[in-house]
Design an enzyme around this catalytic site. Structure first.
Site, PDB file in Angstrom:
ATOM      1  N   ASP A  37       0.823  -1.219   0.000  1.00 44.12           N
ATOM      2  CA  ASP A  37       0.000   0.000   0.000  1.00 44.12           C
ATOM      3  C   ASP A  37       0.851   1.261   0.000  1.00 44.12           C
ATOM      4  O   ASP A  37       0.410   2.310   0.480  1.00 44.12           O
ATOM      5  CB  ASP A  37      -0.915   0.006   1.223  1.00 44.12           C
ATOM      6  N   ARG A  46      10.860   3.416  -3.978  1.00 52.46           N
ATOM      7  CA  ARG A  46      11.149   1.991  -4.235  1.00 52.46           C
ATOM      8  C   ARG A  46      11.610   1.810  -5.696  1.00 52.46           C
ATOM      9  O   ARG A  46      12.566   1.103  -5.973  1.00 52.46           O
ATOM     10  CB  ARG A  46       9.908   1.129  -4.005  1.00 52.46           C
ATOM     11  N   LYS A 150      -6.395  -0.443   6.649  1.00 47.51           N
ATOM     12  CA  LYS A 150      -5.260  -0.119   7.513  1.00 47.51           C
ATOM     13  C   LYS A 150      -5.225   1.386   7.766  1.00 47.51           C
ATOM     14  O   LYS A 150      -5.522   2.184   6.864  1.00 47.51           O
ATOM     15  CB  LYS A 150      -3.975  -0.562   6.826  1.00 47.51           C
ATOM     16  N   GLU A 191      -3.029   0.192  13.728  1.00 43.00           N
ATOM     17  CA  GLU A 191      -1.566   0.238  13.638  1.00 43.00           C
ATOM     18  C   GLU A 191      -0.980   1.422  14.403  1.00 43.00           C
ATOM     19  O   GLU A 191      -0.855   2.515  13.860  1.00 43.00           O
ATOM     20  CB  GLU A 191      -1.118   0.306  12.167  1.00 43.00           C
ATOM     21  N   GLU A 193       2.325   2.485  15.369  1.00 38.89           N
ATOM     22  CA  GLU A 193       3.737   2.099  15.181  1.00 38.89           C
ATOM     23  C   GLU A 193       4.659   2.935  16.053  1.00 38.89           C
ATOM     24  O   GLU A 193       4.728   4.153  15.899  1.00 38.89           O
ATOM     25  CB  GLU A 193       4.148   2.269  13.711  1.00 38.89           C
ATOM     26  N   LYS A 233      -1.709  -4.237  14.236  1.00 38.24           N
ATOM     27  CA  LYS A 233      -0.450  -4.213  13.471  1.00 38.24           C
ATOM     28  C   LYS A 233       0.561  -3.373  14.256  1.00 38.24           C
ATOM     29  O   LYS A 233       0.636  -2.154  14.074  1.00 38.24           O
ATOM     30  CB  LYS A 233      -0.690  -3.611  12.089  1.00 38.24           C
ATOM     31  N   SER A 275       7.267  -4.518   9.550  1.00 35.04           N
ATOM     32  CA  SER A 275       8.698  -4.859   9.620  1.00 35.04           C
ATOM     33  C   SER A 275       9.527  -3.667  10.066  1.00 35.04           C
ATOM     34  O   SER A 275      10.592  -3.853  10.680  1.00 35.04           O
ATOM     35  CB  SER A 275       9.204  -5.439   8.301  1.00 35.04           C
ATOM     36  N   GLY A 276       9.091  -2.443   9.753  1.00 35.83           N
ATOM     37  CA  GLY A 276       9.639  -1.249  10.392  1.00 35.83           C
ATOM     38  C   GLY A 276      11.088  -0.881  10.113  1.00 35.83           C
ATOM     39  O   GLY A 276      11.633  -0.046  10.827  1.00 35.83           O
ATOM     40  N   GLY A 277      11.721  -1.489   9.109  1.00 36.84           N
ATOM     41  CA  GLY A 277      13.110  -1.147   8.816  1.00 36.84           C
ATOM     42  C   GLY A 277      14.087  -2.280   9.134  1.00 36.84           C
ATOM     43  O   GLY A 277      15.289  -2.161   8.911  1.00 36.84           O
ATOM     44  N   SER A 308       2.604  -8.453   8.562  1.00 42.18           N
ATOM     45  CA  SER A 308       2.016  -7.587   7.540  1.00 42.18           C
ATOM     46  C   SER A 308       3.163  -6.717   7.053  1.00 42.18           C
ATOM     47  O   SER A 308       3.268  -5.547   7.397  1.00 42.18           O
ATOM     48  CB  SER A 308       0.889  -6.736   8.138  1.00 42.18           C
ATOM     49  N   ARG A 311       8.268  -3.451   3.400  1.00 38.15           N
ATOM     50  CA  ARG A 311       9.663  -3.540   2.954  1.00 38.15           C
ATOM     51  C   ARG A 311      10.207  -4.962   3.055  1.00 38.15           C
ATOM     52  O   ARG A 311      10.902  -5.439   2.159  1.00 38.15           O
ATOM     53  CB  ARG A 311      10.529  -2.596   3.802  1.00 38.15           C
ATOM     54  N   TYR A 369       4.746   6.438   4.929  1.00 40.31           N
ATOM     55  CA  TYR A 369       4.227   5.345   4.108  1.00 40.31           C
ATOM     56  C   TYR A 369       3.425   5.841   2.928  1.00 40.31           C
ATOM     57  O   TYR A 369       2.716   6.763   2.987  1.00 40.31           O
ATOM     58  CB  TYR A 369       3.405   4.352   4.942  1.00 40.31           C
TER      59      TYR A 369
HETATM   60  P1  13P Z   1       6.967  -2.085   6.730  1.00 39.45           P
HETATM   61  O1  13P Z   1       6.809  -3.569   6.898  1.00 39.45           O
HETATM   62  O2  13P Z   1       7.786  -1.683   5.535  1.00 39.45           O
HETATM   63  O3  13P Z   1       7.357  -1.396   8.003  1.00 39.45           O
HETATM   64  O4  13P Z   1       5.532  -1.501   6.370  1.00 39.45           O
HETATM   65  C1  13P Z   1       4.384  -2.075   6.742  1.00 39.45           C
HETATM   66  C2  13P Z   1       3.310  -1.049   6.739  1.00 39.45           C
HETATM   67  O5  13P Z   1       2.278  -1.251   6.130  1.00 39.45           O
HETATM   68  C3  13P Z   1       3.516   0.158   7.522  1.00 39.45           C
HETATM   69  O6  13P Z   1       2.333   0.872   7.629  1.00 39.45           O
END
Ligand code: 13P
Length: 369
Positions: A37, A46, A150, A191, A193, A233, A275-277, A308, A311, A369
């Site tokens: 997304d 990317r 999301k 989510e 984060e 998430k 995954s966050g980096g 989910s 990256r 994002y």
């Molecule tokens: P990453 O896994 O790249 O962190 O992104 C997931 C995502 O959807 C963040 O909102």
């Protein structure tokens, strides 16, 4: 005098059942989510990694590659999050992307937030916008085939962050978003984060994540959100990207599962980590360690602990593709392997390989994002 209502009482039994079935299907049997997304701007970054221009056709071609993968991928992925533009795109032969996903057995989802904006009165913190016409957009997205959504909120760790205001505001906007989605038959992925940016250690990330999740679930209760029809998430509990004190995957697994045991209601069917980096390999190793630790807990853990990833599912795929038709099959094989690795990790069955582009760090400071 106002009467207290119990969670989800404003939904009919049929609506609740449909939401619950969707949430459970997304994380069934070790399955996770492909987060495809990326907004137009993020997708441009990317594509620039493989020297491609950020045109709508290049974005479409990359997503076509993802969605025309071997049907085996439907065993590993229960959902895929799309960006608005992608939801309405089609393959070269005219097949809508939504149909390609449904044919693979992957449930289409949609990013509905409109990005992170500064939160005045804080030191560099944020909230997330997009509430105004959300109900209308959810109804349309449902009609167009989406069954989940999301919304990403971002919290930072610093000397004075996260502030009580940032925690409260983000929890509340996530809860209103979740309630609005459910009114329209859409499962909300919640989510909040906590970013990896900073030099903090694992214990500090755990402490912050506990407070953020506790506030989030208080707000979801206040808004009478039907938890059985949601997914979480979150970030994994990790030391900051600049922390010198390294932590093992076992420590990360224990810190993350302990955080959930303290804050995450058993009614929530699943956790799908971002995954966050982390590198692709780290994201699989840590997900595996989380499940290994959860399996050891005396009483059975109530939630599925899955992925989910954005990256960490697409990086080596786009690198293998390089924008060339002759590389499509090889790139699809890479994606299949990463999806399979994370499916195995969601069941505590992943064995690290230790080679290739999967090792590359995917950290981006203050990631959008
Ligand atoms: P990453 O896994 O790249 O962190 O992104 C997931 C995502 O959807 C963040 O909102």
């Amino acid at each position: 005098m106002a009467t207290l209502t119990s969670t989800g009482t404003w939904l009919s039994d049929e609506q609740k059942q449909a939401l619950r079935q969707t949430a459970e299907a997304i994380v069934a049997d070790g399955k996770g989510i492909l987060a495809a997304d990326e907004s137009v701007g993020t997708m441009g970054k990317r594509l620039s990694q493989v020297n491609l221009e950020n045109t709508d056709d290049n974005r479409r071609k990359f997503r076509q590659l993802l969605f025309t993968s071997d049907k085996e991928i439907g065993k590993y992925l229960g959902g895929c999050i799309l960006f608005h533009e992608t939801l309405y795109q089609k393959a070269d032969d005219g097949t809508p992307f939504v149909k390609l996903l449904n044919d693979l057995g992957i449930i289409p989802g949609i990013k509905v937030d409109k990005g992170v904006v500064p939160l005045a009165g804080t030191q560099g913190e944020s909230t997330t916008q997009g509430m105004d016409d959300l109900g209308k957009r959810c109804a349309q997205y449902y009609a167009d085939g989406c069954r989940f959504a999301k919304w990403r909120c971002v919290l930072k760790i610093g000397e004075h962050q996260p502030s009580p205001l940032a925690i409260l505001e983000n929890a509340n906007v996530l809860a209103r978003y979740a309630s609005t989605c459910q009114q329209n038959g859409i499962v909300p992925i919640v989510e909040p984060e906590v970013l990896m940016d900073g030099a903090h250690n694992l214990a500090r990330c755990q402490a912050v994540t506990e407070k953020v999740l506790a506030a989030t679930y208080k707000a979801l209760s206040d808004h009478n959100v039907y938890l059985e029809g949601t997914l979480l998430k979150p970030n994994m509990c990790l030391p900051g990207q600049g922390c010198e004190e390294k932590s093992t995957a076992e420590q990360i697994g224990e810190a993350t599962v302990t955080t959930f045991r303290r804050t995450l209601p058993a009614a929530v069917p699943g956790v799908t980590f971002l995954s966050g980096g982390q590198s692709e390999e780290e994201a699989s190793i840590n997900l595996n360690a989380i499940n290994v630790y959860a399996n050891k807990c005396a009483e059975k853990r109530p939630w599925k602990l899955s992925f989910s990833y954005g990256r960490a599912l697409q990086y080596s795929t786009i690198m293998a593709w390089q924008g060339k038709d002759e590389n499509i099959k090889a790139a699809q094989d890479v994606l299949l392997n990463r999806a399979k690795a994370n499916w195995a990790a969601s069941q505590a069955k992943f064995a690290a390989s230790g080679a290739g582009a999967a090792q590359d760090s995917l950290f981006v400071a203050n990631h959008q994002y």
